[in-house]
Design a protein around this motif. Structure first.
Motif, PDB file in Angstrom:
ATOM      1  N   GLY A   1      33.017  22.679  -1.410  1.00  0.00           N
ATOM      2  CA  GLY A   1      31.944  22.804  -2.383  1.00  0.00           C
ATOM      3  C   GLY A   1      30.831  21.830  -2.081  1.00  0.00           C
ATOM      4  O   GLY A   1      29.646  22.195  -2.051  1.00  0.00           O
ATOM      5  N   ASP A   2      31.200  20.567  -1.823  1.00  0.00           N
ATOM      6  CA  ASP A   2      30.204  19.570  -1.432  1.00  0.00           C
ATOM      7  C   ASP A   2      29.678  19.861  -0.030  1.00  0.00           C
ATOM      8  O   ASP A   2      28.520  19.539   0.278  1.00  0.00           O
ATOM      9  CB  ASP A   2      30.815  18.175  -1.507  1.00  0.00           C
ATOM     10  CG  ASP A   2      30.997  17.706  -2.936  1.00  0.00           C
ATOM     11  OD1 ASP A   2      30.146  16.956  -3.429  1.00  0.00           O
ATOM     12  OD2 ASP A   2      31.982  18.114  -3.576  1.00  0.00           O
TER      13      ASP A   2
ATOM     14  N   ILE B   1      26.926  22.119  -0.582  1.00  0.00           N
ATOM     15  CA  ILE B   1      25.739  21.367  -1.004  1.00  0.00           C
ATOM     16  C   ILE B   1      25.029  20.789   0.215  1.00  0.00           C
ATOM     17  O   ILE B   1      23.813  20.918   0.374  1.00  0.00           O
ATOM     18  CB  ILE B   1      26.130  20.231  -1.971  1.00  0.00           C
ATOM     19  CG1 ILE B   1      26.609  20.789  -3.300  1.00  0.00           C
ATOM     20  CG2 ILE B   1      24.949  19.283  -2.200  1.00  0.00           C
ATOM     21  CD1 ILE B   1      27.139  19.734  -4.268  1.00  0.00           C
TER      22      ILE B   1
ATOM     23  N   ARG C   1      20.542  19.266 -12.572  1.00  0.00           N
ATOM     24  CA  ARG C   1      21.020  20.625 -12.800  1.00  0.00           C
ATOM     25  C   ARG C   1      20.758  21.097 -14.224  1.00  0.00           C
ATOM     26  O   ARG C   1      20.745  22.305 -14.483  1.00  0.00           O
ATOM     27  CB  ARG C   1      22.528  20.695 -12.556  1.00  0.00           C
ATOM     28  CG  ARG C   1      22.982  20.523 -11.129  1.00  0.00           C
ATOM     29  CD  ARG C   1      24.494  20.439 -11.123  1.00  0.00           C
ATOM     30  NE  ARG C   1      25.069  20.393  -9.790  1.00  0.00           N
ATOM     31  CZ  ARG C   1      26.169  19.738  -9.492  1.00  0.00           C
ATOM     32  NH1 ARG C   1      26.799  19.043 -10.439  1.00  0.00           N
ATOM     33  NH2 ARG C   1      26.658  19.745  -8.268  1.00  0.00           N
TER      34      ARG C   1
ATOM     35  N   ASP D   1      21.504  24.414  -9.063  1.00  0.00           N
ATOM     36  CA  ASP D   1      22.339  23.757  -8.063  1.00  0.00           C
ATOM     37  C   ASP D   1      21.880  24.169  -6.673  1.00  0.00           C
ATOM     38  O   ASP D   1      21.538  25.331  -6.421  1.00  0.00           O
ATOM     39  CB  ASP D   1      23.800  24.160  -8.269  1.00  0.00           C
ATOM     40  CG  ASP D   1      24.730  23.384  -7.363  1.00  0.00           C
ATOM     41  OD1 ASP D   1      25.288  22.377  -7.824  1.00  0.00           O
ATOM     42  OD2 ASP D   1      24.894  23.787  -6.188  1.00  0.00           O
TER      43      ASP D   1
ATOM     44  N   VAL E   1      23.299  24.886  -4.023  1.00  0.00           N
ATOM     45  CA  VAL E   1      24.039  25.921  -3.303  1.00  0.00           C
ATOM     46  C   VAL E   1      23.444  27.307  -3.549  1.00  0.00           C
ATOM     47  O   VAL E   1      23.621  28.218  -2.736  1.00  0.00           O
ATOM     48  CB  VAL E   1      25.536  25.860  -3.660  1.00  0.00           C
ATOM     49  CG1 VAL E   1      26.326  26.993  -3.017  1.00  0.00           C
ATOM     50  CG2 VAL E   1      26.115  24.523  -3.207  1.00  0.00           C
TER      51      VAL E   1
ATOM     52  N   THR F   1      38.134  25.289  -2.853  1.00  0.00           N
ATOM     53  CA  THR F   1      37.174  24.550  -2.033  1.00  0.00           C
ATOM     54  C   THR F   1      37.742  23.232  -1.527  1.00  0.00           C
ATOM     55  O   THR F   1      37.233  22.688  -0.545  1.00  0.00           O
ATOM     56  CB  THR F   1      35.903  24.258  -2.844  1.00  0.00           C
ATOM     57  OG1 THR F   1      36.269  23.602  -4.074  1.00  0.00           O
ATOM     58  CG2 THR F   1      35.142  25.527  -3.162  1.00  0.00           C
TER      59      THR F   1
ATOM     60  N   PRO G   1      32.530  26.536   3.888  1.00  0.00           N
ATOM     61  CA  PRO G   1      31.717  27.370   2.992  1.00  0.00           C
ATOM     62  C   PRO G   1      31.531  28.786   3.521  1.00  0.00           C
ATOM     63  O   PRO G   1      31.598  29.759   2.765  1.00  0.00           O
ATOM     64  CB  PRO G   1      30.389  26.610   2.925  1.00  0.00           C
ATOM     65  CG  PRO G   1      30.781  25.177   3.138  1.00  0.00           C
ATOM     66  CD  PRO G   1      31.899  25.224   4.140  1.00  0.00           C
TER      67      PRO G   1
ATOM     68  N   ARG H   1      36.979  25.440  -9.956  1.00  0.00           N
ATOM     69  CA  ARG H   1      35.981  24.728  -9.168  1.00  0.00           C
ATOM     70  C   ARG H   1      34.609  25.374  -9.343  1.00  0.00           C
ATOM     71  O   ARG H   1      34.432  26.573  -9.111  1.00  0.00           O
ATOM     72  CB  ARG H   1      36.361  24.745  -7.690  1.00  0.00           C
ATOM     73  CG  ARG H   1      37.604  23.939  -7.352  1.00  0.00           C
ATOM     74  CD  ARG H   1      37.305  22.456  -7.392  1.00  0.00           C
ATOM     75  NE  ARG H   1      38.461  21.654  -6.987  1.00  0.00           N
ATOM     76  CZ  ARG H   1      38.473  20.324  -6.960  1.00  0.00           C
ATOM     77  NH1 ARG H   1      37.389  19.654  -7.321  1.00  0.00           N
ATOM     78  NH2 ARG H   1      39.556  19.667  -6.596  1.00  0.00           N
TER      79      ARG H   1
ATOM     80  N   HIS I   1      31.779  25.130  -7.633  1.00  0.00           N
ATOM     81  CA  HIS I   1      31.085  25.702  -6.471  1.00  0.00           C
ATOM     82  C   HIS I   1      31.768  26.950  -5.939  1.00  0.00           C
ATOM     83  O   HIS I   1      31.133  27.762  -5.257  1.00  0.00           O
ATOM     84  CB  HIS I   1      30.887  24.638  -5.394  1.00  0.00           C
ATOM     85  CG  HIS I   1      29.770  23.704  -5.731  1.00  0.00           C
ATOM     86  ND1 HIS I   1      29.970  22.451  -6.251  1.00  0.00           N
ATOM     87  CD2 HIS I   1      28.421  23.890  -5.687  1.00  0.00           C
ATOM     88  CE1 HIS I   1      28.804  21.885  -6.496  1.00  0.00           C
ATOM     89  NE2 HIS I   1      27.857  22.736  -6.177  1.00  0.00           N
TER      90      HIS I   1
ATOM     91  N   ILE J   1      29.811  29.329  -7.955  1.00  0.00           N
ATOM     92  CA  ILE J   1      28.449  29.544  -7.449  1.00  0.00           C
ATOM     93  C   ILE J   1      28.472  30.396  -6.184  1.00  0.00           C
ATOM     94  O   ILE J   1      27.615  31.278  -6.004  1.00  0.00           O
ATOM     95  CB  ILE J   1      27.749  28.200  -7.207  1.00  0.00           C
ATOM     96  CG1 ILE J   1      27.528  27.484  -8.544  1.00  0.00           C
ATOM     97  CG2 ILE J   1      26.408  28.404  -6.494  1.00  0.00           C
ATOM     98  CD1 ILE J   1      26.897  26.111  -8.423  1.00  0.00           C
TER      99      ILE J   1
ATOM    100  N   THR K   1      29.845  23.001 -15.504  1.00  0.00           N
ATOM    101  CA  THR K   1      30.153  24.432 -15.413  1.00  0.00           C
ATOM    102  C   THR K   1      29.721  25.165 -16.672  1.00  0.00           C
ATOM    103  O   THR K   1      29.182  26.280 -16.597  1.00  0.00           O
ATOM    104  CB  THR K   1      31.651  24.650 -15.150  1.00  0.00           C
ATOM    105  OG1 THR K   1      32.067  23.839 -14.061  1.00  0.00           O
ATOM    106  CG2 THR K   1      31.941  26.109 -14.829  1.00  0.00           C
TER     107      THR K   1
END
Length: 408
Positions: A14-15, A18, A183, A207, A209, A275, A308, A325, A327, A330, A348
């Motif tokens: 997830g990061d 990003i 965000r 965000d 992403v 993730t 990702p 999670r 992300h 997303i 979230t």
């Protein structure tokens, strides 16, 4: 142009998304120009293997010793050094002296920041009260002092800064930040409470992403597994509700099992993937949590690391996603795959409410067997309504890359 991205957590896909979204945004705004990018990450030994195309360095505040006592003592010593360097006058001449006499990790950090034109603190959720973030603040203050260039906080969730120590450290950081992006309104309010003397440009943006939407559309690789999971289930270990009260993890686990039974009753096959999994040296592995919850249930549990891009590939072949999670949610949204989320943090809830998708998210403390039986079957029946229109996603993507435009 030399850009340093710090506070990256590339062990977490997830990061990682990003980070990739920041790089894509910078290169997109610069018409494909290749800015020189150096990344500070807390698990460089392993993440440099995941991202060999990038220059990844070990973040100074995260020692790498396998011995707990040595690691803790090294960490405390580095915290003290950061605090000292962050707040004493430090000219470029003194910085060069530090580079000559300091040990390897400190010298490397000082050198990298001294040569930076722009320092970006990666987007994410680390400047929140749940975490001990003051050493990260000291490093950012030092980075600004050494580089003399712009200091940017990429799209963040932050606050509320209830403790005196955290408020004071953030006030000190705010005076040195050039651009800060948030965000949600909640995070901007937290920033405004501590930034009275700050001249930083601020904005509320999606965000980062969401900026990968066009990139995600282009991914059409062969599946990395031998089957397609109809329903992807992402879980994580967590022990606190959004209300701040202790959470009964067994309640969450039982509710996840109840969701799996609902999915199975509709003749869908769930597959567990997340993730945060499959990376050595990282303290979190959601596949272990999935095994703890779903073992013996006949659910396929993927336990490797998925980048990702690999997650996007899996998601695009799924009917819908159940995730804790954010992300993962997303990534499903930008792939226009239906999604239902369990919110363990406000980020979230804020995300789904901001998109008009309140029906498809639940606070983790309310997520129990009874809630699932009463609500989840109806959510599944209407799950296609969680898919965002292409026009909405285009606007989210446009706004998500605005920080990069501000750098140009």
């Amino acid at each position: 142009m030399r850009i340093v991205i710090t506070n990256a957590v590339l062990s977490n896909a997830g990061d990682g998304a990003i980070f990739e979204s920041i790089v894509h945004a910078i290169r997109r705004v610069n018409n494909g120009g290749r800015a020189e990018i150096v990344v500070f990450d807390g698990n460089e030994k392993n993440t440099s293997l995941l991202y060999p195309q990038f220059d990844i360095r070990q973040q100074y505040i995260v020692p790498t010793s396998n011995r707990k006592i040595v690691k803790r003592l090294t960490q405390l010593r580095r915290y003290a050094m950061l605090l000292f360097l962050a707040y004493v006058p430090l000219s470029q001449r003194v910085a060069k002296l530090v580079m000559r006499v300091a040990s390897g990790p400190l010298s490397q950090m000082v050198k990298v920041y001294s040569e930076a034109d722009i320092v970006i603190s990666s987007g994410g959720t680390y400047l929140v009260d749940h975490y001990r973030f003051t050493p990260r603040v000291w490093e950012l203050i030092l980075a600004k002092k050494l580089s003399g260039g712009r200091l940017v906080l990429w799209t963040q969730s932050m606050g509320p800064f209830d403790s005196v120590v955290k408020r004071l450290s953030m006030r000190s950081l705010a005076r040195r930040v050039d651009n800060a992006y948030f965000r949600d309104e909640r995070s901007l309010r937290a920033w405004n409470r501590i930034s009275h003397r700050s001249s930083a440009d601020t904005d509320i943006l999606p965000d980062s992403v969401f900026g990968l939407r066009t990139f995600a559309q282009r991914i059409n690789e062969e599946l990395r597994i031998d089957f397609v999971g109809e329903i992807l289930v992402s879980v994580r270990e967590w022990h606190q509700g959004l209300n701040g009260e202790r959470l009964d993890f067994e309640q969450y686990s039982s509710a996840i099992l109840e969701c799996v039974q609902v999915v199975r009753s509709l003749n869908f096959e769930p597959v567990a993937v997340s993730t945060c999994q499959g990376v050595d040296g990282y303290s979190v592995d959601d596949s272990d949590t999935a095994s703890q919850i779903l073992s013996g249930q006949g659910v396929v549990i993927l336990d490797g690391h998925y980048s990702p891009e690999a997650l996007i590939d899996l998601i695009k072949h799924a009917r819908f996603v159940i995730t804790t999670r954010m992300h993962m949610a997303i990534l499903a949204l930008i792939c226009q795959v239906p999604v239902f989320a369990v919110a363990y943090e406000n980020k979230t809830i804020d995300l789904f409410r901001g998109l008009g998708l309140e029906k498809f998210v639940v606070e983790i403390e309310h997520f129990d067997d009874k809630w699932v039986r009463n609500n989840f079957p109806g959510i599944v029946q209407d799950i296609q309504s969680s898919v965002l229109a292409s026009s909405v996603l285009s606007d989210l993507e446009r706004r998500a890359i605005l920080p990069a435009r501000d750098l140009a």
